[in-house]
Design a protein around this motif. Structure first.
Motif, PDB file in Angstrom:
ATOM      1  N   MET A 168      -3.513  12.117  27.880  1.00  0.00           N
ATOM      2  CA  MET A 168      -2.662  11.069  27.318  1.00  0.00           C
ATOM      3  C   MET A 168      -1.698  11.680  26.300  1.00  0.00           C
ATOM      4  SD  MET A 168      -3.775   7.615  25.222  1.00  0.00           S
ATOM      5  CE  MET A 168      -4.237   8.517  23.746  1.00  0.00           C
ATOM      6  N   ALA A 169      -0.474  11.181  26.295  1.00  0.00           N
ATOM      7  CA  ALA A 169       0.529  11.688  25.357  1.00  0.00           C
ATOM      8  C   ALA A 169       0.099  11.435  23.919  1.00  0.00           C
ATOM      9  CB  ALA A 169       1.866  11.003  25.634  1.00  0.00           C
ATOM     10  N   GLN A 170       0.380  12.379  23.051  1.00  0.00           N
ATOM     11  CA  GLN A 170       0.092  12.236  21.642  1.00  0.00           C
ATOM     12  C   GLN A 170       1.386  11.877  20.921  1.00  0.00           C
ATOM     13  OE1 GLN A 170      -1.652  15.619  19.707  1.00  0.00           O
ATOM     14  NE2 GLN A 170      -2.104  14.501  17.827  1.00  0.00           N
ATOM     15  N   PHE A 171       1.420  10.690  20.350  1.00  0.00           N
ATOM     16  CA  PHE A 171       2.617  10.209  19.691  1.00  0.00           C
ATOM     17  C   PHE A 171       2.842  10.916  18.361  1.00  0.00           C
ATOM     18  CE2 PHE A 171       4.132   6.829  16.629  1.00  0.00           C
ATOM     19  CZ  PHE A 171       5.477   7.004  16.907  1.00  0.00           C
ATOM     20  N   VAL A 172       1.768  11.136  17.612  1.00  0.00           N
ATOM     21  CA  VAL A 172       1.847  11.780  16.296  1.00  0.00           C
ATOM     22  C   VAL A 172       0.825  12.908  16.240  1.00  0.00           C
ATOM     23  CG1 VAL A 172       1.634  11.469  13.799  1.00  0.00           C
ATOM     24  CG2 VAL A 172       2.497   9.588  15.199  1.00  0.00           C
ATOM     25  N   ASP A 173       1.224  14.042  15.705  1.00  0.00           N
ATOM     26  CA  ASP A 173       0.269  15.095  15.385  1.00  0.00           C
ATOM     27  C   ASP A 173      -0.391  14.696  14.069  1.00  0.00           C
ATOM     28  OD1 ASP A 173      -1.042  17.388  14.431  1.00  0.00           O
ATOM     29  OD2 ASP A 173       0.346  18.722  15.469  1.00  0.00           O
ATOM     30  N   TRP A 174      -1.524  14.008  14.176  1.00  0.00           N
ATOM     31  CA  TRP A 174      -2.147  13.408  12.999  1.00  0.00           C
ATOM     32  C   TRP A 174      -2.641  14.457  12.013  1.00  0.00           C
ATOM     33  CZ3 TRP A 174      -0.986   8.529  12.545  1.00  0.00           C
ATOM     34  CH2 TRP A 174      -0.770   7.765  13.701  1.00  0.00           C
ATOM     35  N   ASP A 175      -3.140  15.563  12.520  1.00  0.00           N
ATOM     36  CA  ASP A 175      -3.602  16.621  11.616  1.00  0.00           C
ATOM     37  C   ASP A 175      -2.435  17.177  10.803  1.00  0.00           C
ATOM     38  OD1 ASP A 175      -6.182  16.348  12.551  1.00  0.00           O
ATOM     39  OD2 ASP A 175      -5.970  17.923  14.065  1.00  0.00           O
ATOM     40  N   LEU A 176      -1.291  17.326  11.453  1.00  0.00           N
ATOM     41  CA  LEU A 176      -0.113  17.808  10.743  1.00  0.00           C
ATOM     42  C   LEU A 176       0.380  16.767   9.739  1.00  0.00           C
ATOM     43  CD1 LEU A 176       2.001  19.990  10.340  1.00  0.00           C
ATOM     44  CD2 LEU A 176       3.310  19.006  12.240  1.00  0.00           C
ATOM     45  N   ALA A 177       0.274  15.491  10.097  1.00  0.00           N
ATOM     46  CA  ALA A 177       0.657  14.426   9.163  1.00  0.00           C
ATOM     47  C   ALA A 177      -0.199  14.493   7.902  1.00  0.00           C
ATOM     48  CB  ALA A 177       0.516  13.061   9.836  1.00  0.00           C
ATOM     49  N   THR A 178      -1.507  14.688   8.087  1.00  0.00           N
ATOM     50  CA  THR A 178      -2.414  14.779   6.937  1.00  0.00           C
ATOM     51  C   THR A 178      -2.082  15.999   6.079  1.00  0.00           C
ATOM     52  OG1 THR A 178      -4.180  13.725   8.226  1.00  0.00           O
ATOM     53  CG2 THR A 178      -4.834  14.929   6.245  1.00  0.00           C
ATOM     54  N   ALA A 179      -1.840  17.132   6.726  1.00  0.00           N
ATOM     55  CA  ALA A 179      -1.516  18.348   5.982  1.00  0.00           C
ATOM     56  C   ALA A 179      -0.195  18.199   5.236  1.00  0.00           C
ATOM     57  CB  ALA A 179      -1.452  19.538   6.937  1.00  0.00           C
ATOM     58  N   THR A 180       0.785  17.569   5.871  1.00  0.00           N
ATOM     59  CA  THR A 180       2.097  17.377   5.233  1.00  0.00           C
ATOM     60  C   THR A 180       1.979  16.465   4.023  1.00  0.00           C
ATOM     61  OG1 THR A 180       3.221  17.661   7.356  1.00  0.00           O
ATOM     62  CG2 THR A 180       4.452  16.570   5.601  1.00  0.00           C
ATOM     63  N   ALA A 181       1.248  15.369   4.168  1.00  0.00           N
ATOM     64  CA  ALA A 181       1.079  14.442   3.045  1.00  0.00           C
ATOM     65  C   ALA A 181       0.400  15.133   1.871  1.00  0.00           C
ATOM     66  CB  ALA A 181       0.272  13.227   3.483  1.00  0.00           C
ATOM     67  N   GLY A 182      -0.607  15.966   2.174  1.00  0.00           N
ATOM     68  CA  GLY A 182      -1.300  16.683   1.108  1.00  0.00           C
ATOM     69  C   GLY A 182      -0.419  17.705   0.426  1.00  0.00           C
ATOM     70  N   ALA A 183       0.421  18.386   1.214  1.00  0.00           N
ATOM     71  CA  ALA A 183       1.274  19.435   0.657  1.00  0.00           C
ATOM     72  C   ALA A 183       2.425  18.866  -0.172  1.00  0.00           C
ATOM     73  CB  ALA A 183       1.832  20.305   1.783  1.00  0.00           C
ATOM     74  N   LEU A 184       2.985  17.734   0.252  1.00  0.00           N
ATOM     75  CA  LEU A 184       4.154  17.169  -0.422  1.00  0.00           C
ATOM     76  C   LEU A 184       3.811  16.184  -1.522  1.00  0.00           C
ATOM     77  CD1 LEU A 184       6.574  16.532   2.598  1.00  0.00           C
ATOM     78  CD2 LEU A 184       6.438  18.530   1.091  1.00  0.00           C
ATOM     79  N   GLY A 185       2.582  15.709  -1.547  1.00  0.00           N
ATOM     80  CA  GLY A 185       2.200  14.738  -2.564  1.00  0.00           C
ATOM     81  C   GLY A 185       2.257  15.319  -3.969  1.00  0.00           C
ATOM     82  N   LYS A 186       2.671  14.477  -4.924  1.00  0.00           N
ATOM     83  CA  LYS A 186       2.762  14.932  -6.311  1.00  0.00           C
ATOM     84  C   LYS A 186       1.375  15.122  -6.905  1.00  0.00           C
ATOM     85  CE  LYS A 186       5.039  11.488  -7.919  1.00  0.00           C
ATOM     86  NZ  LYS A 186       5.747  10.623  -8.883  1.00  0.00           N
ATOM     87  N   SER A 187       1.280  16.030  -7.857  1.00  0.00           N
ATOM     88  CA  SER A 187       0.024  16.182  -8.590  1.00  0.00           C
ATOM     89  C   SER A 187      -0.103  15.037  -9.583  1.00  0.00           C
ATOM     90  CB  SER A 187      -0.015  17.526  -9.316  1.00  0.00           C
ATOM     91  OG  SER A 187       1.058  17.613 -10.243  1.00  0.00           O
ATOM     92  N   GLY A 188      -1.322  14.715  -9.926  1.00  0.00           N
ATOM     93  CA  GLY A 188      -1.551  13.602 -10.840  1.00  0.00           C
ATOM     94  C   GLY A 188      -1.412  14.002 -12.295  1.00  0.00           C
ATOM     95  N   PRO A 189      -1.604  13.062 -13.203  1.00  0.00           N
ATOM     96  CA  PRO A 189      -1.522  13.368 -14.633  1.00  0.00           C
ATOM     97  C   PRO A 189      -2.668  14.285 -15.050  1.00  0.00           C
ATOM     98  CG  PRO A 189      -2.399  11.161 -14.294  1.00  0.00           C
ATOM     99  CD  PRO A 189      -1.949  11.650 -12.951  1.00  0.00           C
ATOM    100  N   ARG A 190      -2.463  14.991 -16.121  1.00  0.00           N
ATOM    101  CA  ARG A 190      -3.490  15.919 -16.584  1.00  0.00           C
ATOM    102  C   ARG A 190      -4.634  15.159 -17.251  1.00  0.00           C
ATOM    103  NH1 ARG A 190      -0.788  21.383 -19.194  1.00  0.00           N
ATOM    104  NH2 ARG A 190       0.332  22.071 -17.299  1.00  0.00           N
ATOM    105  N   VAL A 191      -5.826  15.394 -16.741  1.00  0.00           N
ATOM    106  CA  VAL A 191      -7.028  14.815 -17.346  1.00  0.00           C
ATOM    107  C   VAL A 191      -8.127  15.870 -17.282  1.00  0.00           C
ATOM    108  CG1 VAL A 191      -6.488  12.416 -16.753  1.00  0.00           C
ATOM    109  CG2 VAL A 191      -7.777  13.806 -15.141  1.00  0.00           C
ATOM    110  N   SER A 192      -9.007  15.815 -18.245  1.00  0.00           N
ATOM    111  CA  SER A 192     -10.150  16.721 -18.224  1.00  0.00           C
ATOM    112  C   SER A 192     -11.182  16.211 -17.225  1.00  0.00           C
ATOM    113  CB  SER A 192     -10.777  16.801 -19.618  1.00  0.00           C
ATOM    114  OG  SER A 192     -11.356  15.551 -19.961  1.00  0.00           O
ATOM    115  N   TYR A 193     -12.146  17.050 -16.897  1.00  0.00           N
ATOM    116  CA  TYR A 193     -13.206  16.623 -15.974  1.00  0.00           C
ATOM    117  C   TYR A 193     -13.962  15.426 -16.548  1.00  0.00           C
ATOM    118  CZ  TYR A 193     -17.413  16.712 -13.102  1.00  0.00           C
ATOM    119  OH  TYR A 193     -18.448  16.357 -12.274  1.00  0.00           O
ATOM    120  N   ALA A 194     -14.233  15.485 -17.852  1.00  0.00           N
ATOM    121  CA  ALA A 194     -14.960  14.381 -18.487  1.00  0.00           C
ATOM    122  C   ALA A 194     -14.143  13.087 -18.418  1.00  0.00           C
ATOM    123  CB  ALA A 194     -15.281  14.724 -19.941  1.00  0.00           C
ATOM    124  N   GLU A 195     -12.819  13.197 -18.648  1.00  0.00           N
ATOM    125  CA  GLU A 195     -11.968  12.008 -18.574  1.00  0.00           C
ATOM    126  C   GLU A 195     -11.927  11.449 -17.154  1.00  0.00           C
ATOM    127  OE1 GLU A 195      -8.529  12.743 -21.958  1.00  0.00           O
ATOM    128  OE2 GLU A 195      -8.464  13.935 -20.106  1.00  0.00           O
TER     129      GLU A 195
END
Length: 355
Positions: free
Chosen positions: A1-28
């Motif tokens: 069956m045809a694959q419309f989206v390379d889902w693994d690549l979508a996940t990797a792209t979202a992870g790579a391009l996503g912004k980092s969050g605010p700085r918090v300590s482990y305890a916070e």
């Protein structure tokens, strides 16, 4: 069956391009997670008392996630829904191996780009695609970032967010037919397309339009351009009416419960509204293209509808909206709540006035 989206690549792209969050300590970070879980339970009691709605099915506990996890969860959910639909609609019209490989990878990057952007904005979500009855997600980095920008009291802001998202969970777990109805409408929207290959082309073009606008704020393209058939527009009207109702109901509950349990709610609401309206030209263009501006209008229009109906027939009378798909408001009734009241309740006497 045809694959419309390379889902693994979508996940990797979202992870790579996503912004980092605010700085918090482990305890916070640990404290924030524990706080959100506790406040979710507190919010559940407030929402049940205020709305009169009680969950009819068991639901998993809240998931407190980061931006990468939020994107991955949504990609997994979309994969569950889109893959079988595309397989059925494509039927025997399979592309060549090279076309499939290149097309699916392009679409995967495009989808990942969009979800990377959204992962930095979403505070919470009741995600219904990947599991039954769904799962409540709270995006901790975004909640912390916004509460800091607003200078809000952390406990108050977190409870305020939880009230909204728990209301969405209640809508889907107190109304057992809601998830199946929503997914059925999504399927009906896809089924209403004209022809398998034509549909795949339009789906790819729609995702491509989103990604293009993320890169090019001068673009005037609209995602709605991919909606072409009258049958699809009819389904889209029903989906729009449903989402406007659900968003407006959540806003109404936030505003109803908030003053009772959140001392700084007025300051939070004012600051959050300013945040919604603000944004540089890039932000505003992206919001328009991926539907965030539409969602903002849904908040206001839906809240106005719910407020008018509750004023007219009370909370129990409003809750008849959840009896069946037939009692959901039609798109035209959202701006004419008396029409919904007349259709569902029949003639209602005049609203009493004070004095």
């Amino acid at each position: 069956m045809a694959q419309f989206v390379d889902w693994d690549l979508a996940t990797a792209t979202a992870g790579a391009l996503g912004k980092s969050g605010p700085r918090v300590s482990y305890a916070e970070a640990t404290e924030v997670v524990a706080d959100l879980r506790r406040l979710t339970d507190e919010a559940a009691g407030h929402v049940a008392d205020y709305t009169g709605l009680t969950s009819q099915v068991a639901h998993p506990p809240v998931r407190v996630v980061d931006r990468r996890d939020w994107a991955a969860t949504n990609i997994a959910g979309l994969r569950e829904v889109i893959t079988p639909l595309v397989g059925r609609l494509a039927q025997d019209k399979q592309p060549g191996a090279l076309t499939e490989a290149v097309g699916s990878r392009i679409t995967g990057v495009q989808a990942g780009t969009v979800l990377a952007y959204l992962s930095g904005r979403v505070l919470g979500q009741y995600e219904v695609f990947s599991a039954d009855p769904g799962q409540l997600l709270l995006v901790a980095p975004n909640i912390v970032e916004v509460e800091r920008k607003l200078g809000a009291d952390p406990r108050d802001f977190r409870l305020w967010v939880c009230l909204h998202e728990v209301t969405h969970r209640t809508q889907f777990t107190a109304v057992p037919w809601m998830r199946a109805y929503f997914l059925g409408e999504v399927q009906a929207f896809v089924d209403a397309a004209q022809g398998g290959e034509h549909l795949l082309d339009r789906l790819r073009r729609g995702v491509g339009t989103l990604a293009d606008v993320v890169r090019n704020p001068e673009s005037r393209a609209s995602v709605l351009d991919v909606v072409q058939t009258p049958a699809q527009r009819a389904v889209l009207d029903r989906l729009t009416a449903l989402m406007t109702l659900l968003e407006g109901h959540a806003e109404f509950v936030m505003d109803g419960v908030g003053p009772q349990v959140i001392p700084s709610v007025e300051r939070i609401r004012a600051g959050f509204n300013r945040r919604r309206e603000a944004g540089n030209p890039v932000e505003k263009t992206i919001r328009r293209l991926i539907g965030i501006d539409v969602k903002m209008r849904q908040y206001a229009e839906g809240r106005k509808f719910v407020h008018a109906v509750v004023d007219r027939v009370g909370m129990a009378g409003f809750n008849r909206v959840f009896e069946s798909p037939l009692t959901l408001p039609r798109l035209t009734e959202l701006s004419e709540p008396d029409a919904w009241v007349a259709r569902v309740h029949g003639p209602v006497g005049p609203v009493p006035t004070a004095g």
